[in-house]
Design a protein around this motif. Structure first.
Motif, short mmCIF file in Angstrom:
data_model
loop_
_atom_site.label_atom_id
_atom_site.label_comp_id
_atom_site.label_asym_id
_atom_site.label_seq_id
_atom_site.Cartn_x
_atom_site.Cartn_y
_atom_site.Cartn_z
N LYS A 96 0.46 -0.98 0.19
CA LYS A 96 -0.22 -0.05 0.16
C LYS A 96 0.92 0.94 0.05
O LYS A 96 -0.19 2.57 -0.41
N LEU A 97 2.50 0.98 0.53
CA LEU A 97 2.83 2.35 0.34
C LEU A 97 3.84 3.16 -0.95
O LEU A 97 3.54 1.84 -1.96
N ASP A 98 3.59 4.33 -1.44
CA ASP A 98 4.19 4.51 -2.43
C ASP A 98 5.84 3.80 -3.05
O ASP A 98 7.04 4.54 -1.96
N THR A 99 5.82 3.18 -3.72
CA THR A 99 7.22 2.93 -4.21
C THR A 99 8.31 3.79 -5.06
O THR A 99 9.28 3.76 -4.92
N SER A 100 7.86 5.24 -4.98
CA SER A 100 8.19 6.27 -4.51
C SER A 100 9.34 6.68 -4.77
O SER A 100 10.45 7.87 -4.39
N MET A 120 10.39 -5.13 0.04
CA MET A 120 10.28 -4.32 -0.26
C MET A 120 10.78 -4.26 -1.87
O MET A 120 9.95 -4.10 -2.28
N TYR A 121 11.92 -4.32 -1.61
CA TYR A 121 12.38 -4.55 -3.18
C TYR A 121 12.29 -5.22 -4.21
O TYR A 121 11.83 -5.20 -5.17
N GLN A 122 11.97 -6.65 -2.98
CA GLN A 122 11.43 -7.61 -3.89
C GLN A 122 9.84 -6.96 -5.13
O GLN A 122 9.18 -7.73 -5.96
N GLN A 123 9.16 -5.93 -3.59
CA GLN A 123 7.96 -5.74 -4.41
C GLN A 123 7.96 -4.18 -5.19
O GLN A 123 7.15 -2.96 -5.27
#
Length: 138
Positions: A96-100, A120-123
């Motif tokens: 749900k978090l912003d990847t940018s 997180m890196y995998q996502q």
């Protein structure tokens, strides 16, 4: 027999004097060195406390405390949000978090924050820094 030996010797001498072949068009060019920044972490999520401290000075940095809620209540960084990496739905919460955005993660020693950074890196997150332990960052 002498003629055959001389022919073989002449052939070997000629083969040794040939120039090496030039690379063909299918030869891949050498890769340019990758640019590294404190926020661009590798999938291994090594602890980088100095980079984390630098990012903590920026108001746009998101801070995630990946310890348990009980640990979080005993003390945490003021801007930290608690997402327990041991929760079964941790990956769904992270999705749900912003990847940018840039993220600093921490736990008690850096082991759980390393695991969280890998998830997180995998996502698709590319700006994640494992800050290590809470005591090192406070």
């Amino acid at each position: 027999m002498k003629r055959i030996s001389l022919l073989l010797l002449a052939g070997l001498a000629a083969a040794c004097n040939q120039q090496p072949s030039q690379p063909t068009a299918t030869t891949a060019p050498a890769a340019a060195p990758a640019a590294t920044t404190p926020a661009a972490t590798a999938p291994t999520a090594a602890i980088n406390t100095p980079a984390a401290k630098q990012l903590l000075t920026k108001p746009t940095t998101e801070v995630l405390d990946v310890r348990t809620p009980a640990e979080f209540t005993t003390g945490h960084l003021a801007q930290a949000r608690n997402l327990n990496v041991k929760d079964d739905d941790f990956a769904q919460q992270v999705a749900k978090l912003d990847t940018s955005k840039s993220y600093v993660l921490y736990c008690r020693s850096g082991k759980r924050s390393s695991k969280a950074a890998d998830i997180m890196y995998q996502q698709g997150f590319r700006h994640v820094v494992n800050g290590g332990g809470y005591d090192d960052l406070k």
